[in-house]
Structures are given as C-alpha cells and as structure tokens.
Scaffold this motif. Structure first.
Motif, short mmCIF file in Angstrom:
data_model
loop_
_atom_site.label_atom_id
_atom_site.label_comp_id
_atom_site.label_asym_id
_atom_site.label_seq_id
_atom_site.Cartn_x
_atom_site.Cartn_y
_atom_site.Cartn_z
N VAL A 323 1.00 -1.20 0.06
CA VAL A 323 0.06 -0.13 0.08
C VAL A 323 1.09 1.16 0.17
O VAL A 323 2.23 1.27 0.32
CB VAL A 323 -0.88 0.02 1.13
CG1 VAL A 323 -1.94 -1.10 1.02
CG2 VAL A 323 -0.37 -0.01 2.49
N ALA A 324 0.31 2.39 -0.51
CA ALA A 324 1.05 3.62 -0.72
C ALA A 324 0.37 4.81 -0.56
O ALA A 324 -0.88 4.77 -0.92
CB ALA A 324 2.08 3.54 -1.78
N MET A 325 0.81 5.99 -0.38
CA MET A 325 0.25 7.18 -0.42
C MET A 325 1.06 7.86 -1.19
O MET A 325 2.56 7.99 -1.28
CB MET A 325 -0.17 8.08 0.78
CG MET A 325 -1.08 7.12 1.84
SD MET A 325 -1.68 8.12 3.17
CE MET A 325 -0.44 8.52 4.19
N GLY A 326 0.51 8.85 -2.08
CA GLY A 326 1.40 9.91 -2.68
C GLY A 326 0.62 10.88 -3.29
O GLY A 326 -0.71 10.93 -3.21
N TYR A 327 1.34 11.98 -4.22
CA TYR A 327 0.58 12.99 -4.61
C TYR A 327 0.52 13.02 -6.00
O TYR A 327 1.41 12.59 -6.56
CB TYR A 327 1.46 14.39 -4.15
CG TYR A 327 1.26 14.77 -2.90
CD1 TYR A 327 0.00 15.67 -2.48
CD2 TYR A 327 2.04 14.44 -1.76
CE1 TYR A 327 -0.20 16.07 -1.19
CE2 TYR A 327 1.80 14.88 -0.63
CZ TYR A 327 0.69 15.70 -0.22
OH TYR A 327 0.46 15.77 1.06
N VAL A 328 -0.77 13.31 -6.65
CA VAL A 328 -0.69 13.15 -8.01
C VAL A 328 -1.20 14.66 -8.32
O VAL A 328 -1.94 15.42 -7.94
CB VAL A 328 -1.76 12.31 -8.49
CG1 VAL A 328 -1.22 10.86 -8.25
CG2 VAL A 328 -3.09 12.18 -7.94
N ALA A 329 -1.04 15.09 -9.63
CA ALA A 329 -1.44 16.41 -10.17
C ALA A 329 -2.89 16.36 -10.37
O ALA A 329 -3.61 15.55 -10.75
CB ALA A 329 -0.60 16.63 -11.66
N ALA A 330 -3.13 17.72 -10.36
CA ALA A 330 -4.83 18.06 -10.56
C ALA A 330 -5.22 17.46 -11.79
O ALA A 330 -4.47 17.18 -12.69
CB ALA A 330 -4.89 19.67 -10.41
N GLY A 331 -6.66 17.05 -11.78
CA GLY A 331 -6.81 16.44 -12.96
C GLY A 331 -6.80 14.64 -12.99
O GLY A 331 -7.11 13.94 -13.86
N HIS A 332 -5.85 14.58 -12.20
CA HIS A 332 -5.92 12.87 -11.54
C HIS A 332 -6.14 12.69 -10.36
O HIS A 332 -6.43 13.59 -9.46
CB HIS A 332 -4.32 12.72 -11.92
CG HIS A 332 -3.75 12.69 -13.14
ND1 HIS A 332 -3.98 11.65 -14.33
CD2 HIS A 332 -3.17 13.86 -13.75
CE1 HIS A 332 -3.46 11.99 -15.34
NE2 HIS A 332 -3.08 13.39 -15.01
N GLY A 333 -6.29 11.43 -9.95
CA GLY A 333 -6.41 11.01 -8.44
C GLY A 333 -7.90 10.33 -8.22
O GLY A 333 -8.18 10.14 -7.00
N GLU A 334 -8.76 10.13 -9.26
CA GLU A 334 -9.98 9.57 -8.92
C GLU A 334 -9.91 8.08 -8.71
O GLU A 334 -9.29 7.30 -9.22
CB GLU A 334 -11.03 9.71 -10.29
CG GLU A 334 -11.67 11.00 -10.26
CD GLU A 334 -12.60 11.52 -9.16
OE1 GLU A 334 -13.44 10.63 -8.60
OE2 GLU A 334 -12.22 12.39 -8.48
N PRO A 335 -10.54 7.47 -7.57
CA PRO A 335 -10.24 6.18 -7.45
C PRO A 335 -10.59 5.21 -8.54
O PRO A 335 -11.62 5.56 -9.32
CB PRO A 335 -11.44 5.81 -6.22
CG PRO A 335 -11.57 7.16 -5.42
CD PRO A 335 -11.32 8.01 -6.61
N GLY A 336 -9.83 4.27 -8.84
CA GLY A 336 -9.84 3.33 -9.90
C GLY A 336 -8.96 3.84 -11.24
O GLY A 336 -8.70 3.05 -12.08
N GLU A 337 -8.49 4.93 -11.03
CA GLU A 337 -7.57 5.29 -12.11
C GLU A 337 -6.36 4.55 -11.99
O GLU A 337 -5.87 4.23 -11.13
CB GLU A 337 -6.98 6.77 -11.94
CG GLU A 337 -6.19 7.17 -13.17
CD GLU A 337 -5.77 8.79 -12.84
OE1 GLU A 337 -4.60 9.20 -13.38
OE2 GLU A 337 -6.15 9.36 -11.94
N GLN A 338 -5.76 4.17 -13.29
CA GLN A 338 -4.67 3.10 -13.39
C GLN A 338 -3.60 3.77 -13.86
O GLN A 338 -3.57 5.00 -14.64
CB GLN A 338 -4.96 2.20 -14.66
CG GLN A 338 -6.07 1.21 -14.54
CD GLN A 338 -6.05 0.25 -13.45
OE1 GLN A 338 -4.93 -0.36 -12.96
NE2 GLN A 338 -7.04 0.21 -12.55
N VAL A 339 -2.61 3.64 -12.85
CA VAL A 339 -1.31 4.44 -12.89
C VAL A 339 0.02 3.35 -12.99
O VAL A 339 -0.36 2.40 -12.86
CB VAL A 339 -1.08 5.23 -11.87
CG1 VAL A 339 -2.03 6.30 -12.00
CG2 VAL A 339 -1.21 4.52 -10.62
N ASN A 340 1.14 3.92 -13.34
CA ASN A 340 2.27 2.98 -13.21
C ASN A 340 3.37 3.67 -12.33
O ASN A 340 3.32 4.89 -12.36
CB ASN A 340 3.00 2.93 -14.70
CG ASN A 340 2.38 2.06 -15.62
OD1 ASN A 340 1.99 0.85 -15.15
ND2 ASN A 340 2.13 2.44 -16.63
#
Length: 364
Positions: A323-340
């Motif tokens: 598990v992790a926490m971190g910052y993402v830029a505005a326009g991102h960050g909705e639950p379910g968004e796929q990231v790498n």
C-alpha cells in the motif's frame, strides 16, 4: 555529536527484548520478538502498547489561550470545549504545514502534543507567538499509546472512567493510584488511548497494561504500517513545510468558521485552494504486484506522463499486500484510475484507491 536520549520506559524495552534504533535523536524500539507483522496484527485484533514518550508534551497557561492559538493554527481552538481534543497544525506564511499536533482543552490550561523531531521548532514558535501565554515543556512524564479493539478493556480494567470516554475526549484519572492524563485517540486507525504518566510510575503502569491477556508491546515498525493502512499522514513524508493542508486532503481539519474568516498564516493560499482546488492532492495507491513502492517512487499516468510521486509506502499486513500514499497532479486521482509506478527503472501497474485502506474504528 548530541547524546541520544532515552524514554522513561527504556529499561522495559530492554527487558522485553526490543530492537532499539535511533529515531529523531531518541533510542526507541522498532520491534520486539513478536515482530512487526505480529505486532501489527496484535493491534488490529486485540491491543498493543506503544511508547510515544519521544513526542513533545507542552502545557499552555494564560488568558484566552484558544484564541491566541488561532493566530498560528487554522483550527477553531477558541471554541474547543473543556475535556475535548482536536487535531491541528501550525501553518507558515506560504500556507505550508510546519507540524501537525493534538491540542486538548484541559480546563485550566491547554495540553499540546507535538512531533518528536520538531520540538526544537514548535516550542520556540509558540513562545514567540502566544503573547501572555506560559509555554511549559514537560520532561517528567512518559507518554504511552494503548491501541486496538481491546484497548477499552486493557485501560478500563485499571481505570473504569476510561470506558465512558469517546473519541477525542481527554480526562485526568488515577491509574494504580497515580493521576494520568488519558486521551481517547491515537495514530493506528484503531480505538485506543494516549496516556501521559508521571515518569517514576511509567514502567509500573505500562507493565500493568501488558499483564492483560490481550495486550502486547509494539514498536515503531508496526506503528508505521498501522498508520499507513489507516491513511494517516506522517510529517516529513506526506506533509511538510511546502505542502498545504488542502493538497494533503486535510481540509476536514479546518473548521468552517476558520475557512471563512482566515486570520492564520498562509490563509490566502489555503482559502484560494479551498475555492479553486489545489495543484496536487494526496491519494491512496495500491500496487498490483507484490513489490512495495517506497517514498520517492515516480508515479506515471497510463500514457506515460509523470504525474506525481509516492510519499509513504510499504507492506500492509491487514490488506495483505503493498500500500502507498502519494501526490498526483490536479486532473488525476479519482479512485480506479490506473497508473504506473517506476520501481528500479521499470513501470509497475497500480491503481488509485480511496483512503483509508483499512476502516478506522474510533469510538464516536
């Protein structure tokens, strides 16, 4: 070289087989023979005792202490009722978080607990800015946290008054004949208490808690994995002098009146971000594989653009994976968004998820 400090429970940690490490200039147990995984499970399922005596304990005495605190904190402390505690933070002129803290109205004074590594900053800051308020750092008391679903029984068996308390309440009551400040709060996401004990009774009281069949000692390792699963920020990782409370998703900790009135350091930035949104935000992130993502790991969008970085990460024993926490830029960050997540130069798939990872079990 500054001499490493020891808490009033040091000899107990040695007796219990604690593995001691340097933490913010204090010799503290990172784990005991039960191990971090076992101590984590102990807290989630029964009760664990943590030594948090390295934290700074401060008494504020004077007229209108709550109002004066509002000049350096965005929280509503003037209206904090006696016997209640409130989470808050000092902000700087740029709207960043100088430190987070717990403030309690103890009736004839206020009681404040600040982070160990920032005592040297916070206490002079209060002395410089709380005009007419006596700022007294306490050095003759231990601070222990008893956390977990069985904490009410562990503490309540020795102090029946503790059973009647609810989340963010504070009282002074006797334990084994000595007056202790008992606050129903903590940093694990579980129900529990933080208890300020005169140092000459700290080991006796702690041993009495540990004598309960449902209580075991736990160290800093489990404290960190517990707070991460509970989605709780760690100062220096998830929040710092440059991070605003709005970016850190801590807007809930600023009461409505203070949001509207301002009048605290950095209010212009914070009010603007409340109205228009912040440039980045703190989110939960769940790696798909087994490799944990540590602080500093780059977060990329699905199309390969850098959108942020991890601030806290590790294995979540209750979750059963990283598990992790971190910052993402505005326009991102909705639950379910796929990231790498770029771990050792390779993209590892992950998903943004709602915080906390584990439901918080406070007694409301």
């Amino acid at each position: 070289m500054t001499e490493i400090k020891r808490t009033p429970l040091h000899s107990l940690h040695v007796e219990l087989g604690g593995k001691l490490v340097d933490f913010a200039g204090w010799e503290m147990p990172v784990q005991y023979p039960l191990g971090i995984m076992g101590e984590h499970a102990q807290c989630r399922e029964k009760a664990a005792l943590f030594d948090v005596s390295h934290m700074g304990q401060v008494i504020l005495r004077g007229e209108n202490v709550g109002e004066k605190l509002e000049a350096i904190c965005p929280q509503a402390y003037a209206t904090l009722k006696p016997g209640k505690a409130r989470y808050g933070f000092f902000t700087n002129v740029d709207g960043g978080i100088m430190d987070d803290l717990i403030v309690s109205n103890a009736g004839d004074h206020y009681f404040v607990v600040v982070n160990a590594a920032l005592r040297h900053q916070d206490i002079p800051h209060m002395r410089a800015n709380l005009d007419g308020v006596e700022v007294i750092e306490i050095f003759d008391r231990a601070l222990v946290a008893v956390q977990g679903p069985a904490a009410e029984n562990v503490v309540g068996d020795l102090c029946p008054a503790a059973r009647d308390m609810t989340f963010m309440e504070t009282i002074v009551a006797p334990i084994l004949g000595v007056d202790c400040r008992i606050s129903r709060l903590g940093y694990t996401g579980e129900d529990g208490y933080e208890i300020s004990i005169p140092e000459d009774k700290a080991i006796e009281v702690s041993k009495a808690f540990l004598a309960h069949e449902d209580c075991e000692a736990a160290g800093l390792g489990a404290r960190d994995s517990l707070r991460l699963e509970a989605g709780l920020c760690l100062y220096g990782n998830d929040i710092d002098q440059s991070t605003s409370p709005i970016e850190a998703s801590l807007g809930w900790a600023i009461q409505k009146r203070r949001k509207e009135e301002g009048g605290f350091p950095g209010a212009d930035r914070i009010q603007k971000e409340l109205a228009e949104g912040a440039a980045k935000k703190l989110v939960g992130i769940k790696p798909t594989g087994r490799a944990p993502a540590r602080q500093g790991v780059e977060i990329q969008s699905a199309d390969g653009n850098t959108i942020g970085q991890i601030t806290s990460g590790g294995f979540g024993p209750t979750v059963g994976g990283p598990v992790a926490m971190g910052y993402v830029a505005a326009g991102h960050g909705e639950p379910g968004e796929q990231v790498n997540l770029i771990i050792r130069g390779k993209p590892q798939p992950a998903q943004i998820v709602a915080l906390p990872f584990v439901t918080q079990n406070y007694k409301r």
